[in-house]
Design an enzyme around this catalytic site. Structure first.
Site, PDB file in Angstrom:
ATOM      1  N   ARG A 107      36.334 -23.213   5.856  1.00  0.00           N
ATOM      2  CA  ARG A 107      36.508 -22.954   4.416  1.00  0.00           C
ATOM      3  C   ARG A 107      36.314 -24.293   3.724  1.00  0.00           C
ATOM      4  O   ARG A 107      37.075 -25.239   3.973  1.00  0.00           O
ATOM      5  CB  ARG A 107      37.897 -22.386   4.137  1.00  0.00           C
ATOM      6  CG  ARG A 107      38.248 -22.411   2.669  1.00  0.00           C
ATOM      7  CD  ARG A 107      39.462 -21.578   2.338  1.00  0.00           C
ATOM      8  NE  ARG A 107      39.173 -20.160   2.471  1.00  0.00           N
ATOM      9  CZ  ARG A 107      39.957 -19.181   2.041  1.00  0.00           C
ATOM     10  NH1 ARG A 107      41.101 -19.475   1.447  1.00  0.00           N
ATOM     11  NH2 ARG A 107      39.610 -17.927   2.195  1.00  0.00           N
ATOM     12  N   HIS A 134      31.461 -15.674   0.112  1.00  0.00           N
ATOM     13  CA  HIS A 134      32.605 -15.332   0.976  1.00  0.00           C
ATOM     14  C   HIS A 134      32.201 -14.118   1.826  1.00  0.00           C
ATOM     15  O   HIS A 134      32.715 -13.016   1.637  1.00  0.00           O
ATOM     16  CB  HIS A 134      33.805 -15.008   0.082  1.00  0.00           C
ATOM     17  CG  HIS A 134      35.132 -15.062   0.776  1.00  0.00           C
ATOM     18  ND1 HIS A 134      35.291 -15.436   2.098  1.00  0.00           N
ATOM     19  CD2 HIS A 134      36.390 -14.779   0.314  1.00  0.00           C
ATOM     20  CE1 HIS A 134      36.583 -15.381   2.410  1.00  0.00           C
ATOM     21  NE2 HIS A 134      37.260 -14.984   1.357  1.00  0.00           N
ATOM     22  N   GLN A 137      34.776 -11.773   3.688  1.00  0.00           N
ATOM     23  CA  GLN A 137      35.512 -10.924   2.752  1.00  0.00           C
ATOM     24  C   GLN A 137      34.697  -9.673   2.431  1.00  0.00           C
ATOM     25  O   GLN A 137      35.206  -8.555   2.443  1.00  0.00           O
ATOM     26  CB  GLN A 137      35.774 -11.715   1.456  1.00  0.00           C
ATOM     27  CG  GLN A 137      36.457 -10.911   0.369  1.00  0.00           C
ATOM     28  CD  GLN A 137      37.886 -10.591   0.701  1.00  0.00           C
ATOM     29  OE1 GLN A 137      38.655 -11.475   1.040  1.00  0.00           O
ATOM     30  NE2 GLN A 137      38.270  -9.317   0.628  1.00  0.00           N
ATOM     31  N   ASP A 229      38.729 -10.580  -9.168  1.00  0.00           N
ATOM     32  CA  ASP A 229      39.114 -11.761  -8.388  1.00  0.00           C
ATOM     33  C   ASP A 229      39.809 -12.711  -9.364  1.00  0.00           C
ATOM     34  O   ASP A 229      39.768 -12.513 -10.595  1.00  0.00           O
ATOM     35  CB  ASP A 229      37.841 -12.383  -7.783  1.00  0.00           C
ATOM     36  CG  ASP A 229      38.090 -13.629  -6.932  1.00  0.00           C
ATOM     37  OD1 ASP A 229      39.251 -13.869  -6.537  1.00  0.00           O
ATOM     38  OD2 ASP A 229      37.119 -14.370  -6.666  1.00  0.00           O
ATOM     39  N   CYS A 269      40.134  -9.306  -3.683  1.00  0.00           N
ATOM     40  CA  CYS A 269      40.101 -10.012  -2.394  1.00  0.00           C
ATOM     41  C   CYS A 269      41.459 -10.628  -2.053  1.00  0.00           C
ATOM     42  O   CYS A 269      41.734 -10.892  -0.890  1.00  0.00           O
ATOM     43  CB  CYS A 269      39.028 -11.093  -2.437  1.00  0.00           C
ATOM     44  SG  CYS A 269      39.224 -12.236  -3.821  1.00  0.00           S
ATOM     45  N   ARG A 297      39.968  -7.381   6.958  1.00  0.00           N
ATOM     46  CA  ARG A 297      39.508  -8.735   7.294  1.00  0.00           C
ATOM     47  C   ARG A 297      39.609  -8.936   8.805  1.00  0.00           C
ATOM     48  O   ARG A 297      38.731  -9.514   9.434  1.00  0.00           O
ATOM     49  CB  ARG A 297      40.365  -9.803   6.577  1.00  0.00           C
ATOM     50  CG  ARG A 297      40.245  -9.833   5.071  1.00  0.00           C
ATOM     51  CD  ARG A 297      38.874 -10.279   4.599  1.00  0.00           C
ATOM     52  NE  ARG A 297      38.512 -11.599   5.092  1.00  0.00           N
ATOM     53  CZ  ARG A 297      38.894 -12.758   4.557  1.00  0.00           C
ATOM     54  NH1 ARG A 297      39.645 -12.767   3.472  1.00  0.00           N
ATOM     55  NH2 ARG A 297      38.498 -13.916   5.063  1.00  0.00           N
TER      56      ARG A 297
HETATM   57  N1  NVA Z   1      37.393 -16.822  -5.829  1.00  0.00           N
HETATM   58  C1  NVA Z   1      38.577 -17.136  -5.052  1.00  0.00           C
HETATM   59  C2  NVA Z   1      38.586 -16.367  -3.781  1.00  0.00           C
HETATM   60  C3  NVA Z   1      39.782 -16.585  -2.914  1.00  0.00           C
HETATM   61  C4  NVA Z   1      39.733 -15.826  -1.633  1.00  0.00           C
HETATM   62  C5  NVA Z   1      38.612 -18.619  -4.784  1.00  0.00           C
HETATM   63  O1  NVA Z   1      37.553 -19.206  -4.513  1.00  0.00           O
HETATM   64  O2  NVA Z   1      39.689 -19.211  -4.875  1.00  0.00           O
HETATM   65  N1   CP Z   2      40.834 -13.282   0.439  1.00  0.00           N
HETATM   66  C1   CP Z   2      41.040 -14.437   1.098  1.00  0.00           C
HETATM   67  O1   CP Z   2      40.097 -15.061   1.602  1.00  0.00           O
HETATM   68  O2   CP Z   2      42.345 -14.797   1.187  1.00  0.00           O
HETATM   69  P1   CP Z   2      42.875 -16.238   1.627  1.00  0.00           P
HETATM   70  O3   CP Z   2      42.432 -17.209   0.559  1.00  0.00           O
HETATM   71  O4   CP Z   2      44.359 -16.108   1.700  1.00  0.00           O
HETATM   72  O5   CP Z   2      42.272 -16.591   2.952  1.00  0.00           O
END
Ligand code: NVA
Ligand code: CP
Length: 314
Positions: A107, A134, A137, A229, A269, A297
């Site tokens: 990530r 993502h 997801q 989101d 998500c 997931r």
């Molecule tokens: N758009 C959000 C998704 C989190 C899973 C982020 O990037 O924080």
């Molecule tokens: N939806 C998702 O990726 O959740 P986290 O940020 O908790 O991993």
């Protein structure tokens, strides 16, 4: 798919995506917790390294649990020790890790970091969220949509809110699988032109229609799925005040949902910011499937690990 990377859904064929979904369904049928682990351990002897430059609940938990249920091991590389690109270069991190582990899930803030890891490590690299996409997801989301709506051909997914990583990936999913998608965002927050162009190129093959709108009501009209989101994604906290000013008309609440199909499902998500992009009554209401998404997931990512490491169930 053995040995490949998973950086975006746009890089996979529709056949690859259907294969991952089929594997996820097979794995899900084995059960979720202890029952799943007892069935078989096809990844015994394999190791997953996890890198998180940003916080996580779902991605961290489900990759670790999934790998363990398949019999594999997990090493969670802590960002403060790794200091990727600071303590040593990203290519050098890749060159080390490929000597010890079989797959890396990362990530990252910048999608380019994943591309550099992929370029310099011969093992599969899996995107656990970047500023671009993502994909894990969206695999779980497609599984969830299929469970609730069956065949997605001809279905309409309405995404309301910030046109960022999750919206981008949903557009690539539409382009690949052929569901229709309307994206409703304040104009300055629509998905970037290069993402839309790439998704439109995919849609030309699948028959998906992609609409970009600024009116949230027109976006959700007759939708089978309403998706939102966070308005303030990780890494964008400095923009919080401006975002809290422009996004409230895009809140997914009971009034907005009235314009979707009566049997529409509501997706997020997670993590959700209750009272901001989604209200409590909608998130906890009968149309919400957000925790099905979270469960899926696990199944979707077990399929990813299995397919990339061994070529799958058969
Ligand atoms: N758009 C959000 C998704 C989190 C899973 C982020 O990037 O924080
Ligand atoms: N939806 C998702 O990726 O959740 P986290 O940020 O908790 O991993």
């Amino acid at each position: 798919m053995q040995g490949r990377d998973l950086l975006t859904l746009a890089d996979l064929s529709a056949t690859d995506i259907h294969r991952l979904l089929a594997t996820a369904k097979t794995l899900k049928s084995a059960g979720v917790k202890a029952a799943a682990a007892a069935v078989s351990q096809p990844l015994a002897g394999y190791t997953l390294a996890m890198i998180f430059e940003k916080p996580s609940l779902r991605t961290r938990a489900t990759f670790a649990i999934g790998m363990q249920q398949l019999g594999g091991q997990v090493v969670d590389l802590q960002a403060e020790h790794l200091q990727m690109g600071v303590r040593e270069t990203v290519p050098d991190v890749a060159r080390n890790l490929e000597r010890w582990v079989d797959v890396i899930m990362a990530r990252v803030f910048e999608h380019a970091t994943l591309e550099v890891l992929a370029e310099h490590a011969a093992i599969p690299i899996v995107n656990g969220l970047s500023d671009y996409t993502h994909p894990c997801q969206i695999l779980a989301d497609i599984l969830t949509m299929q469970e609730h709506k069956g065949n997605l051909a001809g279905r309409k997914l309405a995404y309301v809110g910030d046109g960022y990583n999750v919206a981008n990936s949903l557009l690539f999913g539409a382009g690949k699988l052929g569901y229709h998608m309307a994206v409703g965002c304040p104009e300055a927050y629509l998905p970037p032109e290069h993402v839309v162009a790439r998704a439109r190129g995919l849609a030309a093959e699948s028959g998906a229609t992609l609409e970009l709108l600024s009116d949230p009501i027109a976006t959700v009209r007759d939708a089978d799925v309403v998706y939102t989101d966070s308005w303030i994604s990780m890494g964008l906290e400095a923009e919080a005040a401006e975002r809290e000013r422009v996004f409230p008309p895009y809140q997914v609440n009971a009034e907005l949902l009235r314009h979707a199909r009566p049997d529409a499902i509501v997706m997020h998500c997670l993590p959700a910011h209750r009272g901001m992009e989604i209200t409590d009554d909608v998130m906890d209401g009968p149309q919400s499937v957000v925790f099905d998404q979270a469960e899926n997931r696990l199944h979707a990512q077990k399929a990813v690990l299995l397919e990339l490491l061994t070529g799958g169930c058969n």
